[in-house]
Enzyme design. Structure first.
Site, mmCIF file in Angstrom:
data_model
loop_
_atom_site.group_PDB
_atom_site.id
_atom_site.type_symbol
_atom_site.label_atom_id
_atom_site.label_comp_id
_atom_site.label_asym_id
_atom_site.label_seq_id
_atom_site.Cartn_x
_atom_site.Cartn_y
_atom_site.Cartn_z
ATOM 1 N N LYS A 1 -44.888 -5.836 -5.660
ATOM 2 C CA LYS A 1 -45.591 -6.630 -4.011
ATOM 3 C C LYS A 1 -45.139 -6.374 -2.912
ATOM 4 O O LYS A 1 -45.673 -5.413 -2.067
ATOM 5 C CB LYS A 1 -45.548 -7.598 -4.428
ATOM 6 C CG LYS A 1 -46.215 -8.214 -2.863
ATOM 7 C CD LYS A 1 -46.636 -10.024 -3.089
ATOM 8 C CE LYS A 1 -45.809 -10.824 -2.736
ATOM 9 N NZ LYS A 1 -46.207 -11.234 -1.785
ATOM 10 N N SER B 1 -37.102 -10.069 6.996
ATOM 11 C CA SER B 1 -36.628 -9.056 7.423
ATOM 12 C C SER B 1 -37.633 -8.046 7.410
ATOM 13 O O SER B 1 -37.828 -6.874 7.679
ATOM 14 C CB SER B 1 -35.802 -8.666 6.512
ATOM 15 O OG SER B 1 -37.154 -9.096 4.971
ATOM 16 N N ASP C 1 -36.143 -14.203 -2.693
ATOM 17 C CA ASP C 1 -37.572 -14.447 -3.293
ATOM 18 C C ASP C 1 -36.605 -15.280 -5.214
ATOM 19 O O ASP C 1 -37.534 -15.916 -5.988
ATOM 20 C CB ASP C 1 -38.458 -13.554 -4.160
ATOM 21 C CG ASP C 1 -39.446 -13.367 -2.736
ATOM 22 O OD1 ASP C 1 -39.288 -14.878 -2.067
ATOM 23 O OD2 ASP C 1 -39.568 -12.591 -1.992
ATOM 24 N N ARG D 1 -44.711 -18.787 -6.306
ATOM 25 C CA ARG D 1 -43.322 -18.824 -6.989
ATOM 26 C C ARG D 1 -42.939 -20.093 -7.940
ATOM 27 O O ARG D 1 -42.023 -20.174 -8.648
ATOM 28 C CB ARG D 1 -42.116 -18.385 -6.358
ATOM 29 C CG ARG D 1 -42.466 -16.953 -5.483
ATOM 30 C CD ARG D 1 -41.442 -16.076 -5.364
ATOM 31 N NE ARG D 1 -41.838 -14.443 -4.721
ATOM 32 C CZ ARG D 1 -42.476 -12.957 -5.646
ATOM 33 N NH1 ARG D 1 -42.749 -13.790 -6.806
ATOM 34 N NH2 ARG D 1 -42.852 -12.089 -4.860
#
Length: 464
Positions: free
Chosen positions: A21, A144, A296, A371
């Site tokens: 992604k 970021s 993540d 997630r």
């Protein structure tokens, strides 16, 4: 809701992961900035759908749903596109996520951006123009993606751009990914401890291998392997990789999973060198890591650790408060259902290994966060009957996740949202009132519009 039952046999399978992604989003923005057709070979998920729709739309009022990636990259893209005026909005959660550091930097470069609601948040009104470039200072402690967004539009500025970091940047692995992808398309980028320097230039077309398999998606299979001692080949996954989450190869060894290559005799249909997850008896007694560069992975690692009984100290989680949900609080809430009391201490998630007895099968709330669903699903290996609410959230990054779990042998039962997962369908002894469930490779049929073999289609059309 999906009720999950573990495989009845040892897992030995090959799973084709979705494309990255993160690499896909950057590829699409660079395509548009370079005036090239948008690359087809990108991840098929909510984030890329939101980006592609916005980049190809002539509308002036755009809503990108819950996609933080799309919001941040598109704010910069439209601000640097002369003659393009848009109102950019998102979901209610998206309106809560911060935008001010990016907008402040763009305004300092001459961008015409106004907030149409609460200051510092979406929606925003943008009148695109040629930005002047030069030097700009950005709060590097929030996301970021703010810096990556500025980096990607920098080549369109006559004098290029120097971005100076205010504070220690988070998730620097993603900045390195952005730089490597830009360099592969003809742009001169230099990252230093204090900032980034990008020279003016023009993007060349995307290389054929611009987007590879998604290492964050691979992390859930590391948990599956760790909890089941299963063997899982992952075609399309590459090493070395620009993706920071490829550090999972190192972390996986602490969980008892070695990353090797599949034996061609066992998998004759796979390319030589295909990566394979292999069980190892060497499991660390505790997990101590800094996840600043791989945030993540935190949900994956927390679930793997509590299932393995592995106390942990995971630093670098502060940015997780501003993701699709407050991931730190969500993990604290859901791990309690597994008898584990997590604590947040000075930017770290900590578990001392102690458990409390649980009196009911866990029903995992996903908080509109893909997630959360994928990280907790493998726990069904140890807790058969574990239930996951709102399973369709996985479309944000991994639409075929449930199909792939079924391929690996998991039984996935679609039960009504108002049912009691502990008793629903158990009277007949079939484990499901309809007796269907999901068999390996069959896909999922449910009232949510999920059709066999097609994965899950989102009703939203969009949502890092």
């Amino acid at each position: 809701m999906f009720r999950l039952l573990p495989p009845s046999e040892m897992i030995d399978t090959a799973i084709t992961l979705p494309l990255s992604k993160s690499e896909s989003a950057r590829t699409l923005i660079m395509d548009a900035l370079g005036g090239h057709p948008l690359t087809d070979a990108v991840a098929e998920c909510d984030d890329t759908s939101a980006l592609r729709a916005a980049l190809t739309s002539a509308d002036t009022d755009l809503n990108i749903g819950a996609s933080g990636t799309a919001m941040r990259y598109l704010v910069a893209y439209f601000a640097a596109t002369p003659g393009r005026s848009v109102r950019l909005d998102g979901s209610e959660r998206m309106r809560q996520r911060p935008l001010a550091p990016l907008v402040d930097a763009l305004r300092a470069l001459g961008a015409d951006i106004e907030y149409a609601g609460e200051q510092g948040h979406a929606p925003v009104l943008i009148n695109g123009r040629r930005l002047q470039g030069g030097t700009v200072t950005v709060d590097a402690t929030v996301s970021s993606q703010f810096i990556s967004a500025l980096m990607m539009i920098a080549p369109t500025m006559a004098g290029g751009l120097t971005v100076k970091f205010d504070g220690i940047p988070v998730s620097t692995a993603y900045l390195r990914m952005t730089a490597l992808m830009m360099e592969a398309r003809g742009i001169d980028v230099d990252i230093t401890p204090d900032g980034v320097v990008v020279k003016a230039g023009a993007y060349t077309p995307a290389p054929a291998d611009a987007v590879s398999g998604d290492w964050t998606a691979a992390s859930y299979w590391y948990t599956v392997s760790a909890l089941s001692s299963g063997w899982i080949a992952l075609p399309g996954l590459a090493l070395p990789s620009a993706q920071g989450d490829s550090v999972m190869t190192e972390i996986g060894e602490r969980l008892g999973v070695v990353t090797g290559t599949a034996d061609p005799d066992d998998y004759p249909d796979l390319a030589d060198g295909t990566l394979q997850l292999m069980p190892s008896p060497e499991v660390f007694s505790r997990l101590d890591i800094d996840a600043t560069d791989c945030p993540d992975l935190v949900q994956t690692l927390v679930v793997a650790a509590i299932m393995l009984g592995m106390p942990f100290h995971i630093a670098g989680v502060s940015t997780l408060h501003d993701k699709e949900t407050d991931r730190v609080q969500a993990l604290i809430n859901e791990c309690l259902k597994f008898g584990c009391m997590l604590e947040e201490e000075r930017g770290a998630l900590v578990w001392d290994g102690r458990r409390m007895p649980i009196t009911a099968l866990p029903v995992v709330d996903t908080y509109d966060d893909h997630r959360m669903a994928m990280a907790f699903a493998p726990a069904a290996i140890f807790i058969p009957g574990l239930t996951v609410r709102d399973p369709g959230v996985v479309t944000k990054s991994y639409p075929r996740f449930w199909d792939d779990l079924a391929k690996a042998g998991f039984v996935i039962q679609d039960i009504p949202d108002d049912a009691d997962p502990a008793t629903y369908g158990m009277e007949s002894g079939s484990g499901s009132e309809s007796g269907e469930g999901i068999e390996s490779g069959e896909g999922i049929e449910s009232e949510e519009g999920i059709e066999s073999g097609e994965g899950i289609e989102s009703g939203e059309g969009s949502e890092a």
